[in-house]
Design a protein around this motif. Structure first.
Motif, mmCIF file in Angstrom:
data_model
loop_
_atom_site.group_PDB
_atom_site.id
_atom_site.type_symbol
_atom_site.label_atom_id
_atom_site.label_comp_id
_atom_site.label_asym_id
_atom_site.label_seq_id
_atom_site.Cartn_x
_atom_site.Cartn_y
_atom_site.Cartn_z
ATOM 1 N N PRO A 1 -5.793 4.256 -3.461
ATOM 2 C CA PRO A 1 -6.841 3.230 -3.374
ATOM 3 C C PRO A 1 -6.286 1.809 -3.520
ATOM 4 O O PRO A 1 -5.510 1.515 -4.426
ATOM 5 N N ASP A 2 -6.693 0.933 -2.603
ATOM 6 C CA ASP A 2 -6.206 -0.445 -2.568
ATOM 7 C C ASP A 2 -6.576 -1.256 -3.797
ATOM 8 O O ASP A 2 -5.878 -2.204 -4.145
ATOM 9 N N GLU A 3 -7.673 -0.902 -4.447
ATOM 10 C CA GLU A 3 -8.119 -1.700 -5.600
ATOM 11 C C GLU A 3 -7.253 -1.504 -6.840
ATOM 12 O O GLU A 3 -7.402 -2.208 -7.826
ATOM 13 N N MET A 4 -6.330 -0.568 -6.783
ATOM 14 C CA MET A 4 -5.431 -0.334 -7.920
ATOM 15 C C MET A 4 -4.307 -1.372 -7.909
ATOM 16 O O MET A 4 -3.884 -1.820 -6.846
ATOM 17 N N ASP A 5 -3.802 -1.688 -9.098
ATOM 18 C CA ASP A 5 -2.637 -2.573 -9.132
ATOM 19 C C ASP A 5 -1.385 -1.750 -8.806
ATOM 20 O O ASP A 5 -1.424 -0.530 -8.711
ATOM 21 N N GLU A 6 -0.275 -2.435 -8.616
ATOM 22 C CA GLU A 6 0.968 -1.799 -8.181
ATOM 23 C C GLU A 6 1.424 -0.688 -9.128
ATOM 24 O O GLU A 6 1.825 0.391 -8.701
ATOM 25 N N THR B 1 0.858 -1.186 0.000
ATOM 26 C CA THR B 1 0.000 0.000 0.000
ATOM 27 C C THR B 1 0.889 1.228 0.000
ATOM 28 O O THR B 1 1.942 1.243 0.625
ATOM 29 N N ASN C 1 -7.442 8.265 -0.906
ATOM 30 C CA ASN C 1 -8.490 8.006 0.075
ATOM 31 C C ASN C 1 -8.057 8.490 1.450
ATOM 32 O O ASN C 1 -6.995 8.118 1.932
#
Length: 120
Positions: free
Chosen positions: A55-60, A19, A42
């Motif tokens: 945002p956590d839903e994004m890829d690296e 993250t 966020n």
């Protein structure tokens, strides 16, 4: 105390446990917090601590690209930014630097030196 307080900067970007976190100084202005919100980060709050995360839903790659774009925008807005070396320097960062250079005002010409005065 936030990481930004420890580093004596306004904003600190760092990568931990897959993250990307964005810490601001304790008591950061609502203007700065709102700017981070507007950049797509966020906002999180626990007791008196406030921080932002990509945002956590994004890829690296997308997470790094977002941090890469946000850092120079914050710096251009006058904030002191510290960012982990592994997050910085990608394509988005180089593009932002090029855009910043294109919008920079040219330096005024150097004043011409007056010719030396003759004395007898």
């Amino acid at each position: 105390m936030s990481l930004a307080d420890e580093y004596d900067v306004d904003v600190a970007f760092y990568h931990r446990d897959a993250t990307i976190y964005v810490d601001t100084r304790s008591g950061a202005s609502e203007h700065l917090l709102g700017l981070l919100d507007d950049l797509g980060l966020n906002r999180h709050r626990a007791l008196a601590d406030v921080w932002h995360q990509v945002p956590d839903e994004m890829d690296e790659i997308a997470m790094k690209s977002m941090a890469d774009r946000a850092a120079p925008l914050l710096a251009r807005a006058g904030y002191q930014v510290d960012i982990d070396a592994g997050l910085f320097g990608g394509t988005a960062y180089r593009t932002a630097l090029a855009e910043q250079a294109a919008h920079r005002q040219p330096s005024p010409p150097a004043p011409r030196a007056a010719p030396p005065r003759r004395t007898r």
